[in-house]
Enzyme design. Structure first.
Site, PDB file in Angstrom:
ATOM      1  N   ASN A   1       0.841  -1.191   0.000  1.00 23.58           N
ATOM      2  CA  ASN A   1       0.000   0.000   0.000  1.00 23.58           C
ATOM      3  C   ASN A   1       0.878   1.245   0.000  1.00 23.58           C
ATOM      4  OD1 ASN A   1      -2.499   1.556   0.331  1.00 23.58           O
ATOM      5  ND2 ASN A   1      -1.746   1.983   2.396  1.00 23.58           N
TER       6      ASN A   1
ATOM      7  N   HIS B   1       1.052   4.968   1.236  1.00 27.94           N
ATOM      8  CA  HIS B   1       0.407   5.807   2.258  1.00 27.94           C
ATOM      9  C   HIS B   1       1.092   7.167   2.335  1.00 27.94           C
ATOM     10  CE1 HIS B   1      -1.854   6.770   5.861  1.00 27.94           C
ATOM     11  NE2 HIS B   1      -0.729   7.194   6.411  1.00 27.94           N
TER      12      HIS B   1
ATOM     13  N   SER C   1       5.052   6.551   2.219  1.00 26.52           N
ATOM     14  CA  SER C   1       5.621   5.244   2.546  1.00 26.52           C
ATOM     15  C   SER C   1       4.940   4.160   1.737  1.00 26.52           C
ATOM     16  CB  SER C   1       5.425   4.927   4.037  1.00 26.52           C
ATOM     17  OG  SER C   1       5.940   5.936   4.870  1.00 26.52           O
TER      18      SER C   1
ATOM     19  N   ASP D   1      -2.418   0.365   8.195  1.00 27.45           N
ATOM     20  CA  ASP D   1      -1.154   1.076   7.977  1.00 27.45           C
ATOM     21  C   ASP D   1      -0.057   0.627   8.940  1.00 27.45           C
ATOM     22  OD1 ASP D   1      -2.406   2.559   5.982  1.00 27.45           O
ATOM     23  OD2 ASP D   1      -3.002   4.154   7.367  1.00 27.45           O
TER      24      ASP D   1
END
Length: 232
Positions: A121, A123, A150, A159
């Site tokens: 992912n 972020h 990130s 996260d």
């Protein structure tokens, strides 16, 4: 370990991308793929919104798209229904890697654990700080000197997966949330393809099962996350 990518060294990394919005990071990957700059094949795009411009980007590149936004009666598709259809689609596409790029739904641990490939992912903060939403405004309000983005492994906790790479910049004193968002997005457009290139070339690994091997690598490789400092 990245699935289905061990038998042929030159085989492109098969990527599925989950999106919710404009798809600017998807476009970066499409452009890099078409230019031969990344050894990838985008095998499909899943959107949880039928008005996402990312759908147009994928269609223009002749990439298969699954839009999972509403059910037959017109109501928004519930997360369990979404996950059932999304998993079936991913199993059909058989990606080596699933990329969440601006995907705005929280996925269940069951979906993540049963997906046919690992997920990463993108972020917009320097994790582990500023998880969740409204990161740019929160960074400004806190008076932070640095901000960025990130890429992390997706886990059931929001996260919270291992952070692979980060790109960071200095926050200007006159910064607004909108201007900071625009600057961080420039970092995202560099960080995402760079990270995928590292994964495709096996410089980075998502396989954390072999502790002995990982400890040996840690003796001569930089500790994660790998960081880029870029003043966009």
């Amino acid at each position: 370990m990245l699935a289905n990518n061990t038998s042929h060294a030159n085989k492109p990394l098969r990527i599925a991308v989950l999106v919710s919005g404009s798809g600017s990071n998807l476009q970066v990957l499409i452009d890099a793929m078409q230019a031969g700059a990344l050894p990838i094949e985008i095998v499909g795009v899943i959107s949880n919104r039928d008005d996402a411009y990312a759908i147009t980007r994928a269609n223009d590149a002749a990439i298969p798209v699954a839009v999972l936004s509403h059910v037959a009666n017109g109501k928004r598709m519930g997360i369990k229904t979404f996950e059932t259809h999304a998993n079936a689609q991913l199993v059909e596409w058989q990606p080596d890697l699933i990329v969440l790029a601006g995907f705005m739904r929280v996925l269940s641990g069951s979906f993540i654990d049963n997906a046919p490939a690992p997920m990463i992912n993108l972020h917009p903060s320097l994790l582990p700080v500023y998880k969740g939403l409204d990161t740019h405004q929160r960074v400004i309000q806190a008076g932070e000197r640095h901000h960025g983005c990130s890429i992390h492994v997706v886990t059931a906790e929001l996260d919270a997966g291992a952070v692979l790479t980060q790109a960071l910049l200095e926050v200007n004193q006159t910064e607004t949330a909108d201007s900071l968002q625009a600057r961080v997005q420039e970092l995202e457009h560099k960080l995402l393809p760079w990270t995928i290139l590292l994964l495709a070339n096996k410089v980075l690994s998502l396989d954390t099962s072999n502790e002995t091997c990982n400890k040996t690598k840690a003796n001569y490789l930089p500790a994660l996350p790998l960081q880029l400092f870029m003043n966009a």
